[in-house]
Design a protein around this motif. Structure first.
Motif, PDB file in Angstrom:
ATOM      1  N   MET A  81      -6.157   4.841  -6.766  1.00 51.43           N
ATOM      2  CA  MET A  81      -6.487   4.188  -8.033  1.00 51.43           C
ATOM      3  C   MET A  81      -5.256   3.546  -8.647  1.00 51.43           C
ATOM      4  O   MET A  81      -4.202   4.164  -8.737  1.00 51.43           O
ATOM      5  CB  MET A  81      -7.090   5.244  -8.984  1.00 51.43           C
ATOM      6  N   GLU A  82      -5.454   2.308  -9.090  1.00 54.58           N
ATOM      7  CA  GLU A  82      -4.347   1.453  -9.529  1.00 54.58           C
ATOM      8  C   GLU A  82      -3.938   1.621 -10.989  1.00 54.58           C
ATOM      9  O   GLU A  82      -3.453   0.659 -11.604  1.00 54.58           O
ATOM     10  CB  GLU A  82      -4.748  -0.006  -9.287  1.00 54.58           C
ATOM     11  N   ASN A  83      -4.094   2.807 -11.597  1.00 54.96           N
ATOM     12  CA  ASN A  83      -3.694   3.014 -12.990  1.00 54.96           C
ATOM     13  C   ASN A  83      -2.327   2.375 -13.257  1.00 54.96           C
ATOM     14  O   ASN A  83      -1.417   2.514 -12.457  1.00 54.96           O
ATOM     15  CB  ASN A  83      -3.594   4.508 -13.284  1.00 54.96           C
ATOM     16  N   GLY A 129      -0.291  -1.000  -0.485  1.00 52.03           N
ATOM     17  CA  GLY A 129      -0.279  -2.423  -0.820  1.00 52.03           C
ATOM     18  C   GLY A 129      -1.419  -2.755  -1.772  1.00 52.03           C
ATOM     19  O   GLY A 129      -1.213  -3.369  -2.822  1.00 52.03           O
ATOM     20  N   HIS A 130      -2.600  -2.317  -1.416  1.00 51.86           N
ATOM     21  CA  HIS A 130      -3.786  -2.622  -2.223  1.00 51.86           C
ATOM     22  C   HIS A 130      -3.582  -2.229  -3.685  1.00 51.86           C
ATOM     23  O   HIS A 130      -3.776  -3.047  -4.593  1.00 51.86           O
ATOM     24  CB  HIS A 130      -4.991  -1.896  -1.629  1.00 51.86           C
ATOM     25  N   GLU A 131      -3.192  -0.984  -3.908  1.00 54.09           N
ATOM     26  CA  GLU A 131      -3.056  -0.518  -5.298  1.00 54.09           C
ATOM     27  C   GLU A 131      -1.914  -1.255  -5.993  1.00 54.09           C
ATOM     28  O   GLU A 131      -2.021  -1.613  -7.162  1.00 54.09           O
ATOM     29  CB  GLU A 131      -2.834   0.993  -5.351  1.00 54.09           C
ATOM     30  N   PHE A 165      -0.895  -4.301  -5.382  1.00 53.55           N
ATOM     31  CA  PHE A 165      -1.305  -5.692  -5.661  1.00 53.55           C
ATOM     32  C   PHE A 165      -2.273  -5.766  -6.840  1.00 53.55           C
ATOM     33  O   PHE A 165      -2.348  -6.777  -7.530  1.00 53.55           O
ATOM     34  CB  PHE A 165      -1.920  -6.336  -4.408  1.00 53.55           C
ATOM     35  N   HIS A 166      -3.010  -4.675  -7.072  1.00 52.11           N
ATOM     36  CA  HIS A 166      -3.886  -4.636  -8.252  1.00 52.11           C
ATOM     37  C   HIS A 166      -3.110  -4.840  -9.542  1.00 52.11           C
ATOM     38  O   HIS A 166      -3.684  -5.235 -10.554  1.00 52.11           O
ATOM     39  CB  HIS A 166      -4.584  -3.275  -8.338  1.00 52.11           C
ATOM     40  N   ASN A 167      -1.819  -4.541  -9.517  1.00 49.97           N
ATOM     41  CA  ASN A 167      -1.085  -4.669 -10.771  1.00 49.97           C
ATOM     42  C   ASN A 167      -1.240  -6.074 -11.359  1.00 49.97           C
ATOM     43  O   ASN A 167      -1.304  -6.250 -12.568  1.00 49.97           O
ATOM     44  CB  ASN A 167       0.390  -4.327 -10.573  1.00 49.97           C
ATOM     45  N   LYS A 204     -11.653  -8.363  -8.877  1.00 47.72           N
ATOM     46  CA  LYS A 204     -10.396  -7.678  -8.572  1.00 47.72           C
ATOM     47  C   LYS A 204     -10.407  -7.051  -7.178  1.00 47.72           C
ATOM     48  O   LYS A 204      -9.391  -7.049  -6.508  1.00 47.72           O
ATOM     49  CB  LYS A 204     -10.036  -6.644  -9.647  1.00 47.72           C
ATOM     50  N   GLU A 205     -11.565  -6.530  -6.749  1.00 45.66           N
ATOM     51  CA  GLU A 205     -11.557  -5.802  -5.474  1.00 45.66           C
ATOM     52  C   GLU A 205     -11.561  -6.741  -4.262  1.00 45.66           C
ATOM     53  O   GLU A 205     -10.803  -6.543  -3.314  1.00 45.66           O
ATOM     54  CB  GLU A 205     -12.709  -4.801  -5.405  1.00 45.66           C
ATOM     55  N   GLY A 206     -12.416  -7.744  -4.276  1.00 44.98           N
ATOM     56  CA  GLY A 206     -12.440  -8.677  -3.154  1.00 44.98           C
ATOM     57  C   GLY A 206     -11.091  -9.368  -3.005  1.00 44.98           C
ATOM     58  O   GLY A 206     -10.539  -9.469  -1.903  1.00 44.98           O
ATOM     59  N   ILE A 251     -18.900  -5.451  -2.125  1.00 44.06           N
ATOM     60  CA  ILE A 251     -17.960  -5.821  -3.195  1.00 44.06           C
ATOM     61  C   ILE A 251     -16.543  -5.963  -2.629  1.00 44.06           C
ATOM     62  O   ILE A 251     -15.821  -6.905  -2.956  1.00 44.06           O
ATOM     63  CB  ILE A 251     -17.953  -4.743  -4.307  1.00 44.06           C
ATOM     64  N   TYR A 252     -16.136  -5.042  -1.787  1.00 47.58           N
ATOM     65  CA  TYR A 252     -14.767  -5.022  -1.275  1.00 47.58           C
ATOM     66  C   TYR A 252     -14.593  -5.984  -0.097  1.00 47.58           C
ATOM     67  O   TYR A 252     -13.862  -6.969  -0.187  1.00 47.58           O
ATOM     68  CB  TYR A 252     -14.381  -3.599  -0.834  1.00 47.58           C
ATOM     69  N   GLU A 253     -15.251  -5.691   1.019  1.00 48.63           N
ATOM     70  CA  GLU A 253     -14.954  -6.441   2.251  1.00 48.63           C
ATOM     71  C   GLU A 253     -15.631  -7.813   2.276  1.00 48.63           C
ATOM     72  O   GLU A 253     -15.011  -8.797   2.646  1.00 48.63           O
ATOM     73  CB  GLU A 253     -15.307  -5.616   3.482  1.00 48.63           C
TER      74      GLU A 253
HETATM   75 ZN    ZN Z   1      -9.117  -1.822  -5.328  1.00 50.38          ZN
END
Ligand code: ZN
Ligand code: ARG
Length: 881
Positions: A267-269, A300-302, A304-306, A323-325, A388-390
């Motif tokens: 989780m990208e908190n 990387g994923h979390e 990059f969410h920043n 945000k997820e895609g 939603i994601y992939e």
């Molecule tokens: Zn995500």
């Protein structure tokens, strides 16, 4: 049976919040049994709001008291329901002081504030913050947070929250405090706290701009020897986002914390990412190559969410893929760039295609199908999906294909220039891409609004006299729940033409000229593309690099596929040609099993497999992927009526035939792809290990003493988990009971205290075709098994229900009865995890009638059980609808 029907929430009913929050001050008195939360919020009436009621969400918490502008509110002055608190006709500017009490140690849902192994953690996305305090818990309400944490110093020496540590000290009576301030406005789903006995690996890191930041990876003391790779991946992520997108870390401090009980990956908190231990902890002894790759991708994923998620967030949860895609696309590109080579990139791309086919296409064809931007949901947690994601990432990738890499960067720049600090919609991203590139992406919107996997049917025609070649593409999209008569999509179809020598022909077409590949833009239901100057009848290489998430229907001959398989300059389509060759045979074999006809595999196919296996000019990683046959799930998706036993028998027959025919070559590759020296998780070495271990698995299909000994030797001598686990899996799958039993025993003894390694121990057994329901039930009585830990539940139960089709679909329905029991049991503890398991029955209507009947009964049993969560109820009622 539940009597109240759960509410469906519609995107079209979005209304702006009536009040905005300027600031939040939170005070936590942390105690596992009874935590007190003091919450001071400053609210101001929103000009866009429709009324003057303050609406605060709150669930599973006890309200102690609420004050408005200093004055205590009496129960008549607000209304309290199961879902929240409303203050009618509030003044335009108010300060609320709200006190709540919670019992984190009772919180088994792992949403909100909970205890894991004695430590406190939070998970607030999507709607966990409302389990901590009353608040407008929606992503379009963004506020500045100050957080005061108080806890016993001995038990919880580390107190963390978002942003910067501004104060800390002693409180007497053995307690201490820490005060954190997050300089950035954020939605409540990005709030986090950790109060724990943990240690960290830390490092000062210099950004490209010269600014220095503090990076930390927090873990339990015994895991400090497993943080190097996460730290390295974090530094690589920071550098990559600077270089590829010009995006810099905006904080002085960035923390990753690992927790053993976690519903998802991570989780990208803001500034305080909380991770499932699975995506942090690694050293060669305990983690496989796949684990290492997963850590790199998720770190990387979390990170990059920043920017894509935190700096620019979602207006509402229907926009989740915004945000997820986008962030999955970014982590995919990051992983590909970290390998760096063209085949390395292709290998990552092939993995993505396999995931789509294995999980997303079935979802898109089943009862839970939904658009990338859904129109409705009952429980948002059910929509953290592969769609939603992939598929969302595929949609972003197609935009890059349409506007080019530089154009994509321009679009990203414009997106941030316009929307930094805002909560926006998927449409805003598409508009930025279009505007930055002067492109019309109106029709492209249908990728967001229409569910279902489009089918593109191709027909070609060569005119030797005129030296022209025509490709006619026709698209269609199946109906999905609530959606019929779909309109044409805007589909980029990358195409190359191979000559007889296997080389790409130069391309001259109306729209474009290209060296080897052109991108055709299919926008109509049917469209013909013309190529001129085509001196010979070409072999078409269609949908190169899997340029769109569609099913391509083209009537290839075996000869054409073999030609592509040996020569296509696009490695993804080389792989694809191999998959098509295998699939055609697997479907035929499955039909033969059903008809009781004798089974046979042609020499042509074996020869192609041999050529591939032994072609040393190809990367080992590519060869390994190309040798993996389409999975039983992917084969099932190609059939109108699914008989899982027939599919299993057919695929096993093919595997046995290959193993028997290629034994010397497999042994030679096993030897040739050893990786002597110290273990390194780099792509080259990982590829060699993958090929070597695939060879081992084949050699153990019908093993004799020599092969069993080979596996046993690898198991005993391995200095890394990749080789050790592969040897153990090969022994288990070989069905040679003695070898597997003693190896399982010694593995367990060696790794008893490594939870993630024990997860593998359960998972390998759960997925083996020799493991039946009774064996899984027996494993559940093992002292190391618990339903409460999601990783453990997934390792055994999910891997059985989703990854062992021939046993799960046992003719007597015992697999389904087991499934129903476990869904119900899990639901009482953790609805999110239970609802995931519930999804393993999505495709029940496709199975042979006898199985369907058992599946329906199991679904009805779950649907009829008392006090079901919204999560599970949504999944099973959609399945039965
Ligand atoms: Zn995500
Ligand atoms: N935003 C997180 C990620 O993709 C996922 C969190 C989802 N959590 C949940 N309970 N649905 O990295």
């Amino acid at each position: 049976m539940r009597t109240d029907s759960p509410q469906t929430i519609y995107r079209k009913n979005y209304t702006p919040p009536s009040f905005l929050v300027e600031s939040v001050e939170l005070g936590f008195d942390l105690d596992p049994a009874r935590t007190i939360v003091a919450n001071r919020i400053k609210l101001v009436r929103n000009r866009d709001g429709k009324h003057s009621d303050i609406e605060l969400h709150g669930e599973h918490i006890e309200l102690v008291g609420v004050r408005m502008n200093g004055k205590r509110l009496k129960p008549g002055q607000y209304t309290l329901s199961e879902h929240g608190l409303t203050i009618r006709k509030a003044p335009a500017k108010v300060t609320l002081d709200i006190e709540t009490v919670l019992a984190p140690q009772e919180n088994t849902s792992l949403s909100g504030l909970y205890v894991s192994n004695g430590n406190f953690f939070t998970q607030c996305e999507a709607e966990g913050f409302r389990r901590i305090t009353f608040f407008p818990d929606r992503p379009d309400v963004m506020a500045k947070y100050t957080v005061m944490l108080r806890a016993d110093k001995e038990k919880f020496p580390v107190l963390l929250s978002n942003g910067n540590l501004i104060e800390q000290g002693e409180l007497g009576d053995g307690r201490h405090y820490a005060k954190w301030e997050d300089p950035f406005k954020k939605p409540s789903y990005l709030f986090a706290l950790v109060a724990a006995r943990l240690v960290c690996q830390e490092e000062r890191y210099t950004l490209q701009s010269g600014r220095e930041v503090l990076l930390q990876v927090w873990v339990e003391e015994g895991n400090l020897d497993k943080t190097d790779y996460a730290m390295q991946s974090l530094k690589n992520s920071i550098r990559w986002d600077e270089q590829r997108f010009g995006l810099e870390l905006d904080l002085d401090r960035f923390m990753i914390v690992a927790v053993g009980d976690f519903n998802m990956g991570a989780m990208e908190n803001k500034g305080l990412n909380i991770f499932n231990t699975k995506y942090v902890l690694a050293n060669p002894r305990v983690a496989t190559d796949v684990d290492y790759a997963g850590i790199e991708a998720v770190v990387g994923h979390e990170y990059f969410h920043n920017w894509t998620g935190n700096r620019v967030t979602c207006r509402d949860w229907f926009q989740l893929s915004l945000k997820e895609g986008l962030t999955v696309f970014r982590d995919q590109e990051f992983s590909a760039d970290m390998i760096g080579t063209d085949t390395g990139r292709a290998v990552t791309r092939i993995d993505q295609v396999r995931t789509l086919r294995q999980a997303q296409f079935p979802e898109d064809a089943g009862p839970m199908a939904h658009p990338v931007r859904p129109d409705s949901f009952v429980e948002i947690n059910n929509f953290y999906t592969v769609t939603i994601y992939e598929k969302g990432a595929e949609v972003v990738r197609m935009m890059q294909t349409l506007v080019g890499r530089d154009g994509f960067r321009k679009g990203m720049d414009l997106y941030f220039a316009r929307h930094d600090g805002q909560a926006v919609q998927c449409d805003d991203f598409r508009a930025a891409m279009a505007d930055a590139n002067g492109r019309d992406l109106k029709q492209f919107e249908r990728w967001y609004s229409q569910a279902g996997t489009p089918v593109v049917k191709a027909v070609t025609q060569y005119d030797a006299a005129a030296q022209t070649y025509h490709i006619t593409l026709a698209q269609s999209c199946p109906d999905t729940p609530g959606q019929t008569a779909k309109l044409p999509f805007h589909i980029p179809v990358a195409v190359g033409l191979l000559g007889a020598d296997g080389k790409d022909l130069p391309l001259y077409t109306d729209g474009a000229a290209g060296q080897g590949t052109v991108v055709l833009e299919l926008t109509e239901a049917t469209q013909t593309f013309h190529f001129s100057g085509v001196a010979q009848r070409p072999t078409p290489s269609l949908l190169r690099d899997f340029s769109a998430p569609v099913v391509l229907d083209y009537d290839y001959s075996d000869a054409e596929l073999l030609h592509l398989f040996s020569h296509d300059s696009d490695p993804v389509n080389r792989w694809e040609a191999g998959q098509r060759l295998a699939m055609a045979r697997l479907l035929k074999l499955t039909a033969d099993v059903g008809a009781g006809a004798p089974l046979a595999l042609d020499a042509t196919f074996i020869a192609a497999q041999r050529a591939l296996l032994t072609d040393a000019t190809l990367d080992a990683a590519f060869r390994e992927l190309a040798l993996i046959l389409p999975s039983e799930t992917i084969i099932a998706e190609r059939m109108e009526v699914v008989d899982p036993q027939a599919i299993h028998t057919a695929r096993q027959f093919m595997r046995r035939s290959i193993a028997a025919a290629l034994k010397p070559e497999l042994l030679a590759q096993y030897q040739a792809n050893q990786t002597p020296g110290a273990y390194s998780p780099d792509a080259q070495s990982a590829g060699k290990r993958a090929l070597k271990n695939l060879a081992l698995a084949y050699l153990l299909i019908a093993p004799q003493a020599a092969e069993l000994e080979l596996a046993q030797r690898q198991f005993d001598a391995a200095d890394n988990m990749t080789d050790r686990a592969a040897a153990l899996a090969a022994l288990i799958h070989s069905g040679a009971p003695d070898g597997a039993a003693s190896a399982l025993k010694s593995y367990f003894a060696d790794f008893e205290h490594e939870a993630l390694v024990i997860d593998k121990w359960f998972a390998m057994q759960a997925g083996a075709p020799g493991t039946d329901v009774a064996a899984v039930r027996k494993l559940m009585t093992h002292p190391a098994f618990t339903l409460k830990n999601p990783n453990r539940a997934r390792s055994l139960i999910f891997n059985f229900c989703g990854g062992n089709p021939s046993q799960f679909h046992a003719a007597d329905g015992s697999g389904y009865a087991f499934w129903a029991e476990q869904v119900i049991a899990l639901d009482a503890l953790n609805p999110q995890v239970a609802a995931r398991l519930a999804r393993s029955m999505d495709r029940w209507r496709r199975y042979v009638p006898a199985l369907q009947a058992h599946m329906k009964a199991a679904l009805e049993r779950v649907a009829g059980s008392a006090s079901l969560s919204n999560d599970v109820l949504e999944v099973v009622s959609k399945a039965l609808a």
